[in-house]
Design a protein around this motif. Structure first.
Motif, PDB file in Angstrom:
ATOM      1  N   UNK A   1      10.688 -42.403 109.347  1.00 59.65           N
ATOM      2  CA  UNK A   1       9.612 -42.511 110.339  1.00 59.65           C
ATOM      3  C   UNK A   1       9.821 -41.597 111.525  1.00 59.65           C
ATOM      4  N   UNK A   2      11.058 -41.511 112.006  1.00 59.00           N
ATOM      5  CA  UNK A   2      11.354 -40.637 113.147  1.00 59.00           C
ATOM      6  C   UNK A   2      11.111 -39.175 112.794  1.00 59.00           C
ATOM      7  N   UNK A   3      11.550 -38.777 111.593  1.00 55.91           N
ATOM      8  CA  UNK A   3      11.332 -37.392 111.167  1.00 55.91           C
ATOM      9  C   UNK A   3       9.854 -37.107 110.928  1.00 55.91           C
ATOM     10  N   UNK A   4       9.150 -38.099 110.362  1.00 53.16           N
ATOM     11  CA  UNK A   4       7.712 -37.920 110.114  1.00 53.16           C
ATOM     12  C   UNK A   4       6.961 -37.744 111.429  1.00 53.16           C
ATOM     13  N   UNK A   5       7.295 -38.572 112.415  1.00 54.21           N
ATOM     14  CA  UNK A   5       6.643 -38.461 113.723  1.00 54.21           C
ATOM     15  C   UNK A   5       6.948 -37.115 114.370  1.00 54.21           C
ATOM     16  N   UNK A   6       8.148 -36.640 114.160  1.00 55.61           N
ATOM     17  CA  UNK A   6       8.518 -35.345 114.740  1.00 55.61           C
ATOM     18  C   UNK A   6       7.684 -34.215 114.132  1.00 55.61           C
TER      19      UNK A   6
END
Length: 777
Positions: free
Chosen positions: A305-310
């Motif tokens: 999720x963190x990478x996707x949001x980035x």
């Protein structure tokens, strides 16, 4: 703790500034234009809707053969539960530039104080006999302004004001016309003394009515108008009835503005979807390039999720800023431009800009949501892979790992084919974008040739240079024929005969086409003399011929049966089609004159018109109801060219920009994706031109094939939607795609590609050799 990944965003933006600035500007201008269009459309539509109450617009009008007595009007009002007021007018010739040549027709009304009130937009209302206030759009189209002089019906008049008539928001001279004409037809207001100076020769006895209880919708309005017409025809000789809901001069504008809004929204969302796919393809490429970094971060505890949001942050940020700035431009710059486009087509009253919450949602919230959803769907799947796969650069989601076996082509050909297969998602997005751009481009480029071709075909297939429709006196009943008053009336009736040698009698009737579920469209039925000099074909005795436009619009062919209904009555006529006659000027039916008289219950010597090669000068003007010339038949092409000419050019420019933008973004992506390979072949001794042949030639193949294939598909698409587009028009424009449009479209597409290829060649030259040496994998 602040997520350190956010620190990468400015660096990513800087490193890919060219891509983001191009997309940002394109989205800002597109959203700005659509926002401005929606704001102008909504504001003007609100002013249009309010005008019905503000200017007390009629619920319908009717025209009588002569002025009705007060007792007759009172009786109709009582029986029909309506209120009626006079709205007489005169159609007079006009010379706008005072060069002695007629430039069209102007319809003169007296100032209204009851119904259909007038909006004064500039100047003053006329006060003297030699003063006139003319329609604002007609004035613009003929380069007229307050203080100028024009000659109307031989009288020189001074223009004191520019106005908008509430019952003429669209300048239809006849309600059955396919298109309005604001170039050679206008409306005007004069004083009673000024209007009376033109006599009664061209005086039309029109009356407007309003119901005591306003109908709730068009269905109720239709039922009420049918009941009113039944009452009306009992007490007066009616020559024309136009219920308000069917009055094109009043309602065409509102209907068109509503359909324009939907079209612009669809256009915006298609563009956002295409840009979202470009972003998704770009981000997927970035993920592949940074696979080792992602694998390390995942192994270090970063969630998907963190990478996707980035990775979706920059596309969303760019979209949000573009949407907000676009809305600011929409309310400031583009709103005025779009309003000017409407004022260039319609005679609308003044409007006030209104805050449009729907426009903000449509141009900001929905584009951002589309960008978010599409990127989430396309990127999240890639991030489902395990950290180990990222570290190994094994980003394939399918089990098949073997490369596609290529045919035994030459090395360069196999290399280029491999590039295409490796970048198939990018090339697929490119093809979809090129197809959409070419649909828009074909629509923009086809219209001018289509209108020119229609005008040429109409002039080439005119039945006659002059068609005269006559006011035929009503025949007395059998009991009245031989009375003294009947004989005196016959002696005093002007003669319908002419000494013009080229004149040929004709019969003409306007009826309604009966189509289930639709309001009947006006069809002109011609009764043609035997051995006619003007209709050069043999007419069937047991059926009719129909015009080619009638056949195309209603999908009627030889052997079919058509059902027609009299315009102001319940009589129906069932006719068998025996052939198609080329006549683009109108939706028409042709039959022998004897069949016409029998079908419509006319006497053996009845006729109500003439075909003529020359202007007929020996007929009493009171007998001539209308004269149809080349100007009347070609008004649609003339008006569309004036109203939409600039819009067609705007569509062309927009299409080419979209085309070039997509090629630029996707070829840039492909070169960046292959930067390591390009660096390696440089080390191996390949020159920049040879490398360009390897990489850009692959894209050239795809672009050429995409353009050629999209030309075929866009043609099919235009054929598919054209009937739907024309169904809202009264009449028909035969679809014509000029052959030279296709090479022009191909040349424009390739020209845009060559420009982009030059930019990308510079990018290839800048790739250093050490890129391959830095790759330690």
């Amino acid at each position: 703790m602040r997520n350190p990944l956010w620190k990468r965003l400015p660096r990513e933006l800087k490193s890919d500034f060219g891509k983001y600035i191009v997309i940002f500007l394109f989205m800002t201008l597109t959203i700005g234009f659509v926002s401005g269009f929606l704001v102008a459309d909504d504001s003007m539509l609100a002013a249009y809707d309010e005008s019905f109450e503000k200017y007390n617009i009629e619920h319908g009008n009717f025209t009588l053969s002569s002025e009705a007595s007060e007792s007759t009007i009172k009786k109709i009002e009582e029986k029909g539960d309506v209120r009626i007021c006079k709205n007489f007018y005169r159609d007079e010739s006009v010379d706008t530039d005072l060069d002695g040549t007629e430039n069209g027709t102007i319809r003169i009304y007296q100032d209204r104080t009851d119904m259909d009130l007038v909006c004064l937009m500039k100047g003053e209302m006329p006060q003297a006999k030699n003063e006139i206030a003319i329609d604002r759009m007609y004035a613009d189209n003929n380069s007229l302004t307050v203080g100028d002089k024009i000659k109307v019906g031989g009288e020189e008049l001074s223009i004191t004001g520019l106005i908008a008539l509430s019952d003429y928001s669209c300048l239809f001279s006849n309600n059955s016309d396919m298109m309005f004409d604001a170039v050679k037809f206008g409306v005007a207001i004069m004083t009673e003394e000024g209007a009376d100076q033109f006599g009664t020769t061209h005086l039309e006895y029109r009356y407007s009515w309003q119901y005591a209880n306003e109908p709730k919708d068009d269905i109720e309005a239709k039922n009420m108008s049918e009941d009113f017409i039944d009452i009306l025809v009992k007490y007066a000789k009616v020559t024309e009835v136009i219920p308000g809901y069917a009055n094109q001069a009043i309602h065409f504008t509102g209907d068109d503005m509503g359909s324009d809004k939907a079209m612009m929204e669809v256009l915006l969302y298609i563009l956002i979807v295409i840009i979202a796919f470009v972003f998704a393809v770009t981000i997927n490429n970035t993920i592949a390039k940074e696979a080792s970094v992602i694998g390390t971060l995942r192994a270090s505890g970063y969630s998907r999720g963190e990478l996707l949001r980035h990775y979706i942050s920059l596309p969303i940020i760019v979209t949000v800023i573009a949407a907000l700035l676009g809305n600011v431009l929409g309310y400031t710059v583009f709103k005025g431009m779009c309003a000017a486009m409407y004022y260039g087509s319609y005679s609308l009253p003044t409007y006030e800009t209104r805050w449009n919450a729907d426009a903000f949602i449509l141009t900001t919230v929905i584009p951002v949501a589309l960008m978010l959803v599409i990127n989430l769907l396309l990127i999240s799947r890639k991030l489902q892979l395990s950290p180990l796969k990222f570290l190994r650069h094994d980003l394939s989601t399918s089990r098949r790992k073997k490369a596609v076996r290529l045919p035994n082509f030459k090395f360069f050909s196999r290399f280029r084919l491999r590039i295409i297969l490796q970048n198939k998602s990018s090339y697929l997005t490119l093809f979809v974008g090129i197809f959409f751009a070419n649909v828009l481009l074909l629509f923009g480029m086809m219209m001018k040739p289509l209108l020119d071709h229609y005008q040429e075909e109409t002039v080439a297939n005119m039945l006659a240079p002059y068609q005269y429709i006559l006011n035929v006196p009503e025949e007395p009943d059998e009991d009245e024929k031989f009375t003294l008053m009947g004989m005196i009336e016959k002696l005093l009736t002007p003669s319908l005969k002419t000494n013009e040698e080229s004149a040929e009698k004709l019969c003409l009737e306007s009826v309604k086409n009966v189509v289930p579920g639709k309001d009947g469209e006006t069809i002109t039925v011609y009764g043609i003399e035997d051995d006619s000099d003007y209709v050069s074909t043999e007419l069937p005795t047991d059926g009719v011929l129909i015009s080619d436009g009638y056949s195309e619009k209603y999908k009627v062919k030889s052997g079919d049966t058509i059902l027609l209904k009299e315009s102001y009555g319940n009589e129906e006529y069932e006719l068998t089609v025996r052939g198609i006659y080329q006549y683009p000027g109108a939706l028409a039916v042709f039959m022998p004159v004897d069949s016409f008289r029998k079908t419509f219950g006319k006497s053996e010597d009845y006729f109500n018109g003439y075909f003529s090669q020359e202007k007929i000068t020996d007929l009493d003007e009171d007998l001539i109801a209308a004269t149809i010339t080349e100007d009347d038949l070609t008004k649609i092409s003339r008006q569309l060219d004036v109203s939409m000419g600039e819009m067609f050019q705007l569509i062309n420019v927009f299409s080419v920009i979209l085309f070039a933008l997509l090629i630029y973004l996707l070829t840039k992506l492909i070169i960046e994706k292959n930067a390591t390979a390009i660096s390696m072949v440089k080390i191996l001794g390949y020159q920049n031109r040879e490398i360009m042949r390897l990489y850009l030639t692959s894209t050239t193949w795809v672009v050429v094939i995409s353009i050629l294939l999209s030309l075929v598909l866009s043609t099919w698409t235009i054929h598919g939607i054209y009937s739907y587009l024309m169904s809202s028009f009264s009449g028909w424009l035969t679809l014509y795609l000029e052959p030279k449009v296709y090479p022009e479209m191909f040349a424009m597409g390739m020209g845009a590609y060559i420009l982009v290829a030059v930019l990308q060649f510079r990018r290839i030259r800048k790739i250093p050799m050490d890129v391959a040496l830095k790759n330690v994998e």
